[in-house]
Design a protein around this motif. Structure first.
Motif, PDB file in Angstrom:
ATOM      1  N   GLN A   6       0.821  -1.221   0.000  1.00 12.80           N
ATOM      2  CA  GLN A   6       0.000   0.000   0.000  1.00 12.80           C
ATOM      3  C   GLN A   6       0.850   1.265   0.000  1.00 12.80           C
ATOM      4  OE1 GLN A   6      -2.617  -0.838   3.367  1.00 12.80           O
ATOM      5  NE2 GLN A   6      -4.245  -1.462   1.945  1.00 12.80           N
ATOM      6  N   TYR A  87      -5.265  -1.722  -3.157  1.00 12.29           N
ATOM      7  CA  TYR A  87      -6.409  -2.619  -2.983  1.00 12.29           C
ATOM      8  C   TYR A  87      -6.003  -4.067  -2.698  1.00 12.29           C
ATOM      9  CZ  TYR A  87      -9.147   1.127  -5.253  1.00 12.29           C
ATOM     10  OH  TYR A  87      -9.747   2.323  -5.570  1.00 12.29           O
ATOM     11  N   ALA A  90      -6.479  -5.945   0.531  1.00  9.98           N
ATOM     12  CA  ALA A  90      -7.853  -5.945   1.036  1.00  9.98           C
ATOM     13  C   ALA A  90      -8.769  -6.920   0.305  1.00  9.98           C
ATOM     14  CB  ALA A  90      -8.434  -4.535   0.949  1.00  9.98           C
ATOM     15  N   GLU A  94     -12.014  -6.588   2.962  1.00 10.98           N
ATOM     16  CA  GLU A  94     -12.724  -5.315   2.766  1.00 10.98           C
ATOM     17  C   GLU A  94     -13.294  -5.167   1.352  1.00 10.98           C
ATOM     18  OE1 GLU A  94      -9.588  -4.251   5.942  1.00 10.98           O
ATOM     19  OE2 GLU A  94      -9.747  -5.548   4.178  1.00 10.98           O
ATOM     20  N   ILE A  95     -12.735  -5.908   0.400  1.00 10.46           N
ATOM     21  CA  ILE A  95     -13.212  -5.875  -0.986  1.00 10.46           C
ATOM     22  C   ILE A  95     -13.557  -7.302  -1.393  1.00 10.46           C
ATOM     23  CG2 ILE A  95     -12.642  -5.280  -3.367  1.00 10.46           C
ATOM     24  CD1 ILE A  95     -10.603  -3.281  -2.278  1.00 10.46           C
ATOM     25  N   PRO A 127     -16.501  -2.777  -2.713  1.00 11.06           N
ATOM     26  CA  PRO A 127     -15.895  -2.523  -1.396  1.00 11.06           C
ATOM     27  C   PRO A 127     -16.918  -2.740  -0.289  1.00 11.06           C
ATOM     28  CG  PRO A 127     -16.414  -0.450  -2.478  1.00 11.06           C
ATOM     29  CD  PRO A 127     -16.728  -1.536  -3.466  1.00 11.06           C
ATOM     30  N   THR A 131     -13.740   2.913   4.180  1.00 10.31           N
ATOM     31  CA  THR A 131     -12.423   3.343   3.689  1.00 10.31           C
ATOM     32  C   THR A 131     -12.249   3.011   2.222  1.00 10.31           C
ATOM     33  OG1 THR A 131     -11.414   3.063   5.867  1.00 10.31           O
ATOM     34  CG2 THR A 131      -9.938   3.089   3.964  1.00 10.31           C
ATOM     35  N   TYR A 132     -12.576   1.790   1.832  1.00  9.74           N
ATOM     36  CA  TYR A 132     -12.371   1.376   0.445  1.00  9.74           C
ATOM     37  C   TYR A 132     -13.464   1.899  -0.482  1.00  9.74           C
ATOM     38  CZ  TYR A 132      -8.353  -1.293   1.836  1.00  9.74           C
ATOM     39  OH  TYR A 132      -7.113  -1.633   2.312  1.00  9.74           O
TER      40      TYR A 132
END
Length: 360
Positions: A6, A87, A90, A94-95, A127, A131-132
């Motif tokens: 990231q 991304y 995640a 998160e995704i 997402p 955040t995403y």
């Protein structure tokens, strides 16, 4: 290691945005982070390839458009790659993909990033956290902005290129298609004298030079538009302008043409030309371009004598001390000729394409 990916991705996004800002939005585009290096590197590739192809000038003429395409492609690639790196850690958490297990390979991250950048929507991968979701919105906004900026950028570059070509073509015809400033000067004083229209013509040339300089400041890619026709060459344009000033100061009779020689128009053209050379050399040419091949000053003298003869044949009063005039011509030309030679050499022009052999 997700945090490392990231951080790297954030750096790529910042790098792309910084280069877009410095190249497109900042009016002194020579400060571009990637674009200048990319332009010089691609130019070397074109020069190397042109050595093995018969239609050398035609191949080099593709450099300008190719540079624009490659530059924009690099910006988009860096943005997609950067966001994909953000991304990637995640994916699967998160995704997630709708209705099935989410692939966690980097290719999926590229797919999701590219889908978001071109503002196609969320697709089959969405997402799951705020955040995403915000990151996806940010990437979509950047994608739309970059697309709009690039379209405006291309329009501006080609608009400036057209103005440059019109100016170059105008000088080409004013010199009787010879790049000989003596021909243009003789036409300005066709009645044997120079009136206010001559000073206006010189002022217009100086203004066009400054416009051309500012265009290259804003869009350095313009310098790499090397068209097949030699009369569009930047080096030829500045050669005609500077040689005109030099002939006015060294070849014309001081008594008969004092008002022109001492005019603000001549001084303005001289200073505009020298500023054009100095700043273009700094922003456009690499350091090794200063390694120039020397030209014979005797060739310059021969050119001066022919110019004197042409002006006199047109009924224009020339200096009574030809040798002193030749000395002055050579001294003045020493100030600007090396920069033009460097520019012509870097852009792979033979000197005969800039100043025909008969005129030095």
């Amino acid at each position: 290691m997700g945090w490392l990916s990231q951080i790297l991705g954030t750096g790529l996004v910042v790098l792309a945005l910084a280069d877009i800002y410095m190249t497109v939005l900042y009016p002194r585009g020579e400060r571009g982070i990637l674009s200048v290096l990319l332009a010089r590197g691609l130019w070397q590739v074109f020069c190397f390839g042109a050595r093995f192809i018969r239609q050398r000038d035609r191949i080099l003429s593709y450099m300008g458009p190719t540079l624009l395409v490659v530059t924009i492609a690099v910006w988009i690639f860096l943005l997609i790659l950067g966001f994909a790196s953000i991304y990637w850690p995640a994916l699967g958490n998160e995704i997630q993909m709708e209705g099935k297990a989410t692939p966690t390979d980097f290719a999926t991250a590229i797919y999701y990033s590219g889908y978001s950048l071109v503002t196609l929507g969320t697709g089959d991968i969405t997402p799951r956290t705020s955040t995403y979701r915000l990151l996806m919105i940010l990437e979509s906004m950047l994608g739309f902005s970059v697309l709009t900026i690039n379209l405006t950028f291309l329009q501006s570059v080609y608009s400036q290129l057209m103005q440059r070509n019109i100016f170059a073509l105008s000088l080409h015809h004013r010199t009787g298609r010879t790049a000989d400033a003596a021909v243009m000067l003789a036409r300005m004083g066709s009645s044997g004298s120079f009136d206010s229209s001559t000073r206006q013509d010189l002022t217009d040339i100086a203004q066009n030079l400054l416009n051309l300089l500012e265009s290259n400041h804003s869009h350095p890619a313009l310098g790499y538009f090397r068209l097949q026709e030699n009369y569009y060459a930047l080096a030829r344009v500045i050669f005609v302008a500077m040689d005109t000033v030099t002939l006015i100061k060294s070849a014309l009779d001081e008594h008969s043409h004092h008002s022109l020689i001492a005019s603000a128009a001549v001084k303005n053209l001289e200073e505009s030309g020298m500023q054009f050379l100095a700043e273009l050399f700094e922003l456009f040419l690499p350091v090794n371009a200063t390694r120039l091949r020397m030209q014979s000053e005797q060739m310059w003298r021969s050119r001066y004598y022919k110019a004197i003869a042409h002006l006199a044949a047109q009924g224009i009063a020339t200096t009574s001390d030809v040798e002193a005039g030749a000395d002055l011509y050579v001294a003045l030309r020493r100030q600007w000729n090396p920069g033009i030679v460097a520019l012509a050499s870097y852009l792979e022009y033979e000197w005969s394409a800039i100043a025909p052999p008969d005129f030095g």
